[in-house]
Design a protein around this motif. Structure first.
Motif, mmCIF file in Angstrom:
data_model
loop_
_atom_site.group_PDB
_atom_site.id
_atom_site.type_symbol
_atom_site.label_atom_id
_atom_site.label_comp_id
_atom_site.label_asym_id
_atom_site.label_seq_id
_atom_site.Cartn_x
_atom_site.Cartn_y
_atom_site.Cartn_z
ATOM 1 N N ILE A 1 6.122 11.357 -5.993
ATOM 2 C CA ILE A 1 6.994 11.289 -4.828
ATOM 3 C C ILE A 1 6.375 10.322 -3.812
ATOM 4 C CG2 ILE A 1 8.141 12.608 -3.001
ATOM 5 C CD1 ILE A 1 8.958 13.390 -5.854
ATOM 6 N N VAL A 2 7.159 9.349 -3.368
ATOM 7 C CA VAL A 2 6.661 8.356 -2.411
ATOM 8 C C VAL A 2 6.637 8.976 -1.003
ATOM 9 C CG1 VAL A 2 7.064 6.092 -1.382
ATOM 10 C CG2 VAL A 2 7.547 6.463 -3.813
ATOM 11 N N ASN A 3 5.492 8.838 -0.332
ATOM 12 C CA ASN A 3 5.350 9.333 1.054
ATOM 13 C C ASN A 3 5.450 8.194 2.068
ATOM 14 O OD1 ASN A 3 4.740 11.951 -0.006
ATOM 15 N ND2 ASN A 3 2.631 11.286 -0.338
ATOM 16 N N HIS A 4 4.663 7.123 1.808
ATOM 17 C CA HIS A 4 4.641 5.972 2.720
ATOM 18 C C HIS A 4 4.576 4.679 1.916
ATOM 19 C CE1 HIS A 4 3.035 9.235 5.312
ATOM 20 N NE2 HIS A 4 3.694 8.598 6.275
ATOM 21 N N LEU B 156 0.865 -1.183 0.000
ATOM 22 C CA LEU B 156 0.000 0.000 0.000
ATOM 23 C C LEU B 156 0.899 1.231 0.000
ATOM 24 C CD1 LEU B 156 -2.856 1.224 0.176
ATOM 25 C CD2 LEU B 156 -2.611 1.189 2.675
ATOM 26 N N LEU B 157 0.840 1.967 -1.080
ATOM 27 C CA LEU B 157 1.717 3.122 -1.232
ATOM 28 C C LEU B 157 0.930 4.425 -1.199
ATOM 29 C CD1 LEU B 157 3.014 0.816 -3.506
ATOM 30 C CD2 LEU B 157 4.815 2.505 -3.289
ATOM 31 N N SER B 158 1.513 5.415 -0.572
ATOM 32 C CA SER B 158 0.977 6.779 -0.620
ATOM 33 C C SER B 158 1.971 7.617 -1.423
ATOM 34 C CB SER B 158 0.828 7.354 0.789
ATOM 35 O OG SER B 158 0.550 8.745 0.725
ATOM 36 N N VAL B 159 1.489 8.211 -2.523
ATOM 37 C CA VAL B 159 2.377 9.002 -3.385
ATOM 38 C C VAL B 159 1.726 10.349 -3.685
ATOM 39 C CG1 VAL B 159 3.386 6.946 -4.450
ATOM 40 C CG2 VAL B 159 1.440 8.055 -5.550
ATOM 41 N N THR C 177 10.779 7.701 1.147
ATOM 42 C CA THR C 177 11.058 8.798 0.219
ATOM 43 C C THR C 177 11.588 8.216 -1.083
ATOM 44 O OG1 THR C 177 12.225 10.897 -0.062
ATOM 45 C CG2 THR C 177 13.445 9.130 1.009
ATOM 46 N N GLY C 178 11.509 8.994 -2.138
ATOM 47 C CA GLY C 178 11.976 8.523 -3.439
ATOM 48 C C GLY C 178 11.027 8.953 -4.542
ATOM 49 N N ARG C 179 11.479 8.773 -5.769
ATOM 50 C CA ARG C 179 10.685 9.143 -6.941
ATOM 51 C C ARG C 179 10.361 7.894 -7.746
ATOM 52 N NH1 ARG C 179 12.068 14.443 -9.111
ATOM 53 N NH2 ARG C 179 12.724 13.517 -11.077
ATOM 54 N N VAL C 180 9.132 7.811 -8.234
ATOM 55 C CA VAL C 180 8.707 6.689 -9.076
ATOM 56 C C VAL C 180 7.925 7.246 -10.260
ATOM 57 C CG1 VAL C 180 8.582 5.014 -7.188
ATOM 58 C CG2 VAL C 180 6.548 6.353 -7.779
ATOM 59 N N ILE C 181 7.772 6.418 -11.280
ATOM 60 C CA ILE C 181 6.859 6.760 -12.383
ATOM 61 C C ILE C 181 5.568 6.004 -12.170
ATOM 62 C CG2 ILE C 181 6.429 6.490 -14.836
ATOM 63 C CD1 ILE C 181 9.220 7.234 -15.420
ATOM 64 N N LEU C 182 4.475 6.728 -12.140
ATOM 65 C CA LEU C 182 3.148 6.121 -11.993
ATOM 66 C C LEU C 182 2.502 6.027 -13.372
ATOM 67 C CD1 LEU C 182 0.630 5.163 -10.438
ATOM 68 C CD2 LEU C 182 0.017 7.570 -10.110
ATOM 69 N N ASN C 183 2.146 4.785 -13.766
ATOM 70 C CA ASN C 183 1.456 4.527 -15.030
ATOM 71 C C ASN C 183 0.005 4.187 -14.733
ATOM 72 O OD1 ASN C 183 3.853 4.173 -17.187
ATOM 73 N ND2 ASN C 183 4.483 3.266 -15.237
ATOM 74 N N VAL C 184 -0.907 5.055 -15.141
ATOM 75 C CA VAL C 184 -2.338 4.833 -14.917
ATOM 76 C C VAL C 184 -2.967 4.412 -16.236
ATOM 77 C CG1 VAL C 184 -4.495 5.843 -14.109
ATOM 78 C CG2 VAL C 184 -2.328 6.621 -13.135
ATOM 79 N N ARG C 185 -3.513 3.205 -16.252
ATOM 80 C CA ARG C 185 -4.070 2.672 -17.501
ATOM 81 C C ARG C 185 -5.279 3.503 -17.941
ATOM 82 N NH1 ARG C 185 -2.684 -1.755 -14.398
ATOM 83 N NH2 ARG C 185 -0.918 -2.931 -15.237
#
Length: 585
Positions: free
Chosen positions: A28-31, A7-10, A38-46
């Protein structure tokens, strides 16, 4: 971390260019599972038919699995995973819209407000019937947002050697500095008046940089021109080399990853060579006519920048636009008009007012800019494609260019000897590379979706084995071309796939959809393509290969059964869809 769902909070930070199937964001990752992270990710929403739109600043709760950045599935392809890692992005998320819960709270930081401002400007321009194609280019030129430009227009700008103007850089920030300085000219040059001018100029530059998304090239340009403005305010002659160096150090102090950004490298090298080499080129001829001098200055600036960035451009993009000087000669005067009109229109659009008297000339200017670029790009005979170039040639090329400029600036015997030594070093590097290539042999199974592609390379001669559909378009196949360019090779022969192949003492049996194979062959390698209907367990009773290779032309469900059968027989199984290309050398 990457094996099971979390379960991610971004928080959404930036909207990226959408793919055919996904809307893409930097988040940006919160939890992660209630643990602060912390950290950066790419979110792909279909994408779906409901067209959900997320705002920058939205805090999202997503139950999904983190996906590692995958290395390239084929040899010598662009390494997107390394590109993301250089931007401090080490994972991606994939989710459907119904798997995402949006928090009612929005994180209202500088990214939120600048995104809101850009959205307001774009929305008001759309309401004013600004043509969509020209609007997308205007947004790239002024606001630094390229997400909605069509691939065809980007290709035209690349082929014409003008793709740099679609990324906000020193050229754009320089226009902003000149424009704001011109507007503030009526203010008195008293101590207070000069300080007020400096504050307005610096505020304008930084505001423009923030609105443009703080890309590496934007940050570099804003930082450098800020030092220029401060130097002018202090009435000191600004040493441009010191300004350049200080801006690099300050930027890398806060964002070390910018050092690996291609745009950052190209923009700094281009600027350095304009400062260092352009005066030398300009001194070759000193025209007295103002118009001739203006044209000559544009040409010398273009050549200086192109000479400086040429090795790096070929290294990254493997092509050279031969008409770059024509492009710059034509577009720079037009671009200055577009920038002035664009800044005025964008500022007014932010307040909900888009005057026809400014908006229409801006739209027409961009329309003709695109037409000119398209005309130049259509002369493809002047574009050199697929240039093979590696890291050793990159370094030795720069040694030669630097030695040549040093000698031309002030010729003497010792500098001439240094120039000759760099020529020998470049030739040695080329010959060493050629020798290495000539002594290499490899057999490669590519990962090509729904198709089969195999190459056999002996030195720089490549033989290609594929089915008819791939053989017909081999010259346009980007996967094959990347391989040829990366290995300084040429395509010598094209052949249809056979059931048996031999390479360096290895017997290779290839079974396709017909499931026909010679019964009396004991292969070292068994390759499966096009989902053949065979009982692999029964086949292993007659053949005992050292490895089984399945390419991406096979159904995934069948590959799972094959993998289980191979595991039972303790035979290695290589699926190109999972592990990437298979190479034998």
């Amino acid at each position: 971390m990457f094996e099971k769902p979390h379960l991610l909070s971004v928080t959404l930070r930036e909207k990226l260019k959408s793919s055919n199937s996904n809307d893409r964001y930097i988040a940006i990752v919160n939890h992660i599972d209630q643990l602060e992270s912390t950290g950066r990710v790419i979110l792909n929403v279909r994408k779906d038919s409901l067209q959900h739109v997320f705002e920058i600043g939205n805090i999202l709760q997503i139950k999904t699995t983190l996906q590692k950045n995958s290395p390239p599935n084929n040899p010598d392809q662009f390494d997107y995973s390394k590109y993301l890692e250089n931007k401090q992005i080490f994972a991606q998320l994939y989710a459907d819209t119904d798997e995402i819960r949006i928090n009612t709270e929005i994180e209202k930081n500088i990214w939120y407000y600048t995104s809101k401002l850009r959205s307001t400007i774009i929305r008001n321009l759309e309401k004013s019937d600004f043509h969509k194609t020209e609007l997308n280019v205007a947004i790239a030129l002024i606001l630094g947002q390229q997400q909605d430009i069509s691939p065809e227009i980007i290709r035209d700008y690349q082929y014409a050697g003008a793709v740099h103007i679609l990324s906000v850089s020193g050229l754009h920030i320089g226009f902003i500095l000149l424009f704001v300085t011109f507007i503030l000219k009526p203010l008195p040059n008293t101590k207070r008046g000069s300080l007020f001018k400096l504050i307005i100029i610096l505020s304008s530059l930084f505001l423009f940089g923030i609105i443009a998304g703080l890309a590496p090239s934007v940050v570099r340009s804003v930082t450098m021109f800020s030092f220029v403005a401060i130097g002018n305010h202090l009435r000191r002659s600004v040493n441009i080399y010191h300004t350049l160096l200080v801006s690099i150090l300050i930027i890398l102090l806060f964002e070390p990853s910018f050092l690996f950004d291609v745009g950052f490298q190209l923009s700094y090298i281009a600027l350095f060579f304009i400062i260092w080499l352009q005066p030398l080129l300009a001194s070759v001829w000193l025209p007295k006519n103002k118009i001739t001098k203006y044209i000559w200055d544009i040409l010398t600036v273009s050549f200086a920048a192109q000479i400086g960035t040429l090795p790096l451009s070929i290294y990254y993009f493997h092509q050279f636009p031969g008409l770059f000087f024509v492009t710059n000669l034509v577009i720079i005067p037009l671009l200055s008009i577009i920038m002035v009109l664009g800044v005025v229109v964008m500022v007014l659009a932010a307040f909900g007012y888009v005057p026809f008297v400014f908006a229409k000339p801006l739209e027409w200017s961009i329309y003709y800019l695109n037409k000119i670029i398209n005309s130049i790009a259509s002369l493809e005979q002047f574009i050199i494609h697929n240039i093979s170039f590696n890291y050793s040639l990159l370094i030795t090329s720069y040694l030669l260019i630097i030695a040549a400029v040093i000698w031309f600036k002030k010729p003497n015997f010792s500098k001439f000897i240094f120039l000759l030594i760099t020529i020998v070093i470049l030739q040695t590097s080329f010959l060493q590379n050629r020798y290495n290539i000539q002594n290499q042999q490899e057999w490669v199974v590519f990962n090509l979706k729904k198709n089969t592609l195999i190459t056999e390379r002996n030195g720089n001669d490549v033989s290609m084995y594929a089915n008819d559909s791939i053989l017909k378009i081999s010259r346009k196949n980007s996967t094959l071309n990347s391989y040829l360019v990366g290995n300084f090779s040429i395509l010598k022969t094209k052949k249809r796939l056979q059931n048996i192949a031999f390479f360096k003492g290895n017997k290779i049996m290839i079974i396709d959809s017909f499931g026909i194979y010679p019964k009396n062959i004991k292969p070292d390698i068994l390759m499966l393509t096009q989902s053949p209907k065979i009982n692999l367990e029964r086949l292993f009773q007659t053949v005992s290969p050292k490895i089984v290779v399945a390419d991406a032309s096979n159904y995934k469900t069948i590959q799972k059964l094959w993998k289980a059968t191979c595991a039972k027989q303790k035979i290695p199984f290589h699926a190109t869809g999972k592990k990437g290309f298979y190479k034998l050398n």
